[in-house]
Write a protein that holds these residues in place. Sequence first.
Motif, PDB file in Angstrom:
ATOM      1  N   LEU A 144     -15.098 -27.890 -15.793  1.00  0.00           N
ATOM      2  CA  LEU A 144     -15.982 -27.802 -14.627  1.00  0.00           C
ATOM      3  C   LEU A 144     -16.088 -26.364 -14.124  1.00  0.00           C
ATOM      4  N   VAL A 145     -14.969 -25.660 -14.098  1.00  0.00           N
ATOM      5  CA  VAL A 145     -14.972 -24.277 -13.615  1.00  0.00           C
ATOM      6  C   VAL A 145     -15.809 -23.393 -14.536  1.00  0.00           C
ATOM      7  N   ILE A 146     -15.666 -23.565 -15.826  1.00  0.00           N
ATOM      8  CA  ILE A 146     -16.487 -22.793 -16.771  1.00  0.00           C
ATOM      9  C   ILE A 146     -17.966 -23.108 -16.548  1.00  0.00           C
ATOM     10  N   THR A 147     -18.267 -24.365 -16.267  1.00  0.00           N
ATOM     11  CA  THR A 147     -19.642 -24.778 -15.988  1.00  0.00           C
ATOM     12  C   THR A 147     -20.200 -24.052 -14.772  1.00  0.00           C
ATOM     13  N   LEU A 148     -19.346 -23.803 -13.774  1.00  0.00           N
ATOM     14  CA  LEU A 148     -19.798 -23.104 -12.564  1.00  0.00           C
ATOM     15  C   LEU A 148     -20.432 -21.758 -12.875  1.00  0.00           C
ATOM     16  N   ILE A 149     -19.916 -21.084 -13.887  1.00  0.00           N
ATOM     17  CA  ILE A 149     -20.436 -19.761 -14.254  1.00  0.00           C
ATOM     18  C   ILE A 149     -21.932 -19.822 -14.551  1.00  0.00           C
ATOM     19  N   PHE A 150     -22.358 -20.924 -15.134  1.00  0.00           N
ATOM     20  CA  PHE A 150     -23.760 -21.065 -15.528  1.00  0.00           C
ATOM     21  C   PHE A 150     -24.630 -21.644 -14.413  1.00  0.00           C
ATOM     22  N   LEU A 151     -24.032 -21.901 -13.254  1.00  0.00           N
ATOM     23  CA  LEU A 151     -24.770 -22.524 -12.159  1.00  0.00           C
ATOM     24  C   LEU A 151     -24.929 -21.615 -10.943  1.00  0.00           C
ATOM     25  N   PHE A 152     -24.679 -20.316 -11.106  1.00  0.00           N
ATOM     26  CA  PHE A 152     -24.813 -19.395  -9.981  1.00  0.00           C
ATOM     27  C   PHE A 152     -26.215 -19.440  -9.382  1.00  0.00           C
TER      28      PHE A 152
ATOM     29  N   ALA B 156     -10.916 -17.170  -9.750  1.00  0.00           N
ATOM     30  CA  ALA B 156     -11.608 -16.051 -10.398  1.00  0.00           C
ATOM     31  C   ALA B 156     -13.121 -16.250 -10.378  1.00  0.00           C
ATOM     32  N   VAL B 157     -13.585 -17.438 -10.716  1.00  0.00           N
ATOM     33  CA  VAL B 157     -15.036 -17.701 -10.747  1.00  0.00           C
ATOM     34  C   VAL B 157     -15.628 -17.587  -9.345  1.00  0.00           C
ATOM     35  N   ILE B 158     -14.935 -18.112  -8.357  1.00  0.00           N
ATOM     36  CA  ILE B 158     -15.455 -18.046  -6.991  1.00  0.00           C
ATOM     37  C   ILE B 158     -15.482 -16.595  -6.495  1.00  0.00           C
ATOM     38  N   LEU B 159     -14.455 -15.820  -6.827  1.00  0.00           N
ATOM     39  CA  LEU B 159     -14.469 -14.404  -6.440  1.00  0.00           C
ATOM     40  C   LEU B 159     -15.634 -13.669  -7.082  1.00  0.00           C
ATOM     41  N   VAL B 160     -15.864 -13.912  -8.348  1.00  0.00           N
ATOM     42  CA  VAL B 160     -17.000 -13.276  -9.029  1.00  0.00           C
ATOM     43  C   VAL B 160     -18.305 -13.697  -8.356  1.00  0.00           C
ATOM     44  N   TYR B 161     -18.445 -14.980  -8.084  1.00  0.00           N
ATOM     45  CA  TYR B 161     -19.657 -15.488  -7.426  1.00  0.00           C
ATOM     46  C   TYR B 161     -19.871 -14.792  -6.075  1.00  0.00           C
ATOM     47  N   LEU B 162     -18.812 -14.749  -5.262  1.00  0.00           N
ATOM     48  CA  LEU B 162     -18.942 -14.148  -3.936  1.00  0.00           C
ATOM     49  C   LEU B 162     -19.238 -12.653  -4.015  1.00  0.00           C
ATOM     50  N   ILE B 163     -18.613 -11.974  -4.942  1.00  0.00           N
ATOM     51  CA  ILE B 163     -18.860 -10.529  -5.089  1.00  0.00           C
ATOM     52  C   ILE B 163     -20.296 -10.280  -5.547  1.00  0.00           C
ATOM     53  N   LEU B 164     -20.775 -11.069  -6.506  1.00  0.00           N
ATOM     54  CA  LEU B 164     -22.146 -10.889  -6.991  1.00  0.00           C
ATOM     55  C   LEU B 164     -23.180 -11.230  -5.923  1.00  0.00           C
ATOM     56  N   ARG B 165     -22.915 -12.257  -5.137  1.00  0.00           N
ATOM     57  CA  ARG B 165     -23.884 -12.727  -4.144  1.00  0.00           C
ATOM     58  C   ARG B 165     -23.760 -12.065  -2.779  1.00  0.00           C
ATOM     59  N   HIS B 166     -22.536 -11.756  -2.384  1.00  0.00           N
ATOM     60  CA  HIS B 166     -22.298 -11.322  -1.004  1.00  0.00           C
ATOM     61  C   HIS B 166     -21.303 -10.168  -0.950  1.00  0.00           C
ATOM     62  N   GLY B 167     -21.407  -9.256  -1.908  1.00  0.00           N
ATOM     63  CA  GLY B 167     -20.431  -8.179  -2.050  1.00  0.00           C
ATOM     64  C   GLY B 167     -20.123  -7.412  -0.790  1.00  0.00           C
ATOM     65  N   THR B 168     -21.138  -6.937  -0.083  1.00  0.00           N
ATOM     66  CA  THR B 168     -20.883  -6.103   1.093  1.00  0.00           C
ATOM     67  C   THR B 168     -20.268  -6.916   2.231  1.00  0.00           C
ATOM     68  N   GLU B 169     -20.625  -8.178   2.331  1.00  0.00           N
ATOM     69  CA  GLU B 169     -20.091  -9.009   3.413  1.00  0.00           C
ATOM     70  C   GLU B 169     -18.611  -9.340   3.213  1.00  0.00           C
ATOM     71  N   ILE B 170     -18.189  -9.444   1.973  1.00  0.00           N
ATOM     72  CA  ILE B 170     -16.792  -9.818   1.726  1.00  0.00           C
ATOM     73  C   ILE B 170     -15.922  -8.610   1.377  1.00  0.00           C
TER      74      ILE B 170
END
Length: 178
Positions: free
Chosen positions: A15-23, A70-84
């Motif tokens: 499921l976590v690997i699947t998340l990568i493809f669902l950003f 790790a996946v959630i951190l990548v997601y948050l950094i890609l989407r909301h880098g300056t805010e986090i």
Amino acid sequence: MNHAANLISISRMILVITLIFLFERPGLFAVIYLLSGLSDVLDGAVARKTNTQSELGARLDTVADLMLVAVILVYLILRHGTEILPFVPWVILITLVRCVNLIIAACKYRSFAILHTWGNKLAGLLLFLGPPLFLISHNPAVFWPACFVGILSAVEETAVHITSSQLNVNRRSIFMKD
């Protein structure tokens, strides 16, 4: 039934690997994220209920948890880098303390070990709730409790490793004996 809990942990990895493809698909991302969290609760409950706790199961659970973080951190950094951005030093500090804990456990017990303390469980819950609360509220302050509890639980784990004569991954707190 002996392997049900391990299969649940492995399914969380998938499921976590699947998340990568669902950003780019927030609705489906949220569903898979919630299923990942549910599987984290279920694997331990199933292992305890069926009395099938194992070192392999604990390791699978830990790896699945680390993958999700790790996946959630990548997601948050890609989407909301300056805010986090203000939380990055905290993430680095907590990660460093947890790495030191792994080194201590490896040297002292000859084992890869992350403890299942109440503090670690609370930190995990707060970390899991942070992203959805952030996406709903658009307020990055929702991550402060996870940072605070995360560093406290990491330091508590260090203290447990230093003061314990033997490894007990299910030790609940520094305040409770093995």
